[in-house]
Scaffold this active site. Structure first.
Site, PDB file in Angstrom:
ATOM      1  CG  ASP A  19      -1.817   1.213   1.289  1.00 18.57           C
ATOM      2  OD1 ASP A  19      -2.632   1.410   0.368  1.00 18.57           O
ATOM      3  OD2 ASP A  19      -1.680   1.991   2.255  1.00 18.57           O
ATOM      4  CE  LYS A 102       8.985   3.887   8.126  1.00 18.77           C
ATOM      5  NZ  LYS A 102       8.214   3.345   7.008  1.00 18.77           N
TER       6      LYS A 102
END
Length: 329
Positions: A19, A102
């Site tokens: 997304d 991350k």
């Protein structure tokens, strides 16, 4: 690998149809004149085709097939936290520069191995710590350095989000890694930015459900005793802020981790006899982080010390998980 000519765009492949890639990263990449998406891979052909249709590139079935393509210079890897390390490794071994979501991996040892591999291959490896590229944080650091709140005494930060739907990968610790790897990384990275790399974990509390960390709090300290008090989770109302405490005052900001590109940050500075609001310019942190990565590839900059904080980040997460007091729901 020979770097692309600086007059031609860096050719990107994308591993996965996340997304964040759809909403923020790929639009920023497409807007960069020195970058272009070439192919997007998914294990589900229909997902890859949906992305390819929107971003004007090829749909590829399977990640290995994309990594084998000779027309790709760099790979963006927006995979779940627990899947990042193996695919970043494969991308580097395939001779591609890598821009990864991350945290870079789920452990310090894995992150150290990835950085070592990138340096051995002379490739650029970056983590998408996009919020640090927003100009508001450098302005805050300047205010603190200039004595706006006196000597530094403490740091507080929170990043909390509402619950996700049942079945979300964040609730699958073997895939998404829970709130530690998805949410806690933001205030932890901010603490490292403002307090330096020598933070250590004093203590932590973590709430779990079926093995997945839902939320928590952690206390860290610098060697000189400056504390960082951080809260995070995915069972709250939305909150994203930090506060820096000084000997003569304090300052704080909202929307520090996920501001829209049109958002104008407001720094609130408070001292005993003074109240001030400083309105900062809007900034697009996704555009800035793409600029940084593409610029490093074009310059053939390789991987230097840029990822030291990324490695330290997952080291702190390791320490939190090991030292925490757990409450199971």
């Amino acid at each position: 690998m020979t770097p692309p000519d600086s007059r031609t765009p860096v050719r990107f492949g994308v591993l996965g149809c996340a997304d964040i890639a759809w909403r923020r990263t790929l639009p920023a990449l497409c807007a960069n004149p020195d970058a272009t998406p070439v192919a997007i891979a998914s294990r589900t052909p229909q997902k890859a085709q949906r992305f390819a249709d929107r971003f004007g590139c090829a749909a590829v079935h399977g990640y290995d097939a994309l990594l084998a393509r000779p027309d790709i210079d760099a790979v963006y890897v927006p995979l779940p936290a627990m899947l990042l390390a193996p695919w970043v490794t494969r991308a580097l071994e395939a001779g591609k520069h890598v821009f990864a979501e991350k945290p870079l991996s789920a452990s310090r040892a894995e992150s150290e191995a990835l950085v070592r591999l990138a340096r051995e291959r002379g490739l650029v490896l970056r983590e998408n710590a996009m919020f640090l590229h927003h100009s508001q944080h450098a302005r805050v650091a300047d205010l603190v350095a200039d004595g706006a709140i006196g000597e530094l005494r403490g740091f507080r930060s929170a990043f909390t989000i509402p619950p996700k739907p049942d079945g979300d990968i964040r609730y699958q610790p073997e895939v998404g890694g829970g709130a530690l790897l998805d949410v806690a990384v933001y205030p932890l990275r901010a603490a490292l930015y403002f307090l330096g790399p020598e933070l250590t974990v004093v203590g932590a509390t973590l709430r779990r459900r079926q093995g997945a960390v839902l939320s928590g709090s952690v206390l860290l300290t610098t060697p000189s005793g400056i504390p960082a008090q951080l809260s995070f989770g995915m069972e709250h109302s939305y909150r994203t802020d930090y506060e820096i405490l000084g000997s003569t005052g304090r300052l704080n900001l909202d929307r520090v981790f996920t501001p829209p590109a049109s958002w104008q940050p407001v720094v609130r500075v408070e001292r005993q006899d003074h109240r001030e609001e400083i309105v900062l310019p809007a900034d697009d942190q996704f555009a800035r982080v793409i600029d940084d990565f593409v610029g490093a590839v074009v310059r053939d900059a390789g991987t230097g010390s840029e990822l030291d904080a990324s490695v330290r980040l997952v080291g702190l997460i390791d320490d939190m998980a090991r030292q925490a007091v757990y409450a199971d729901r």
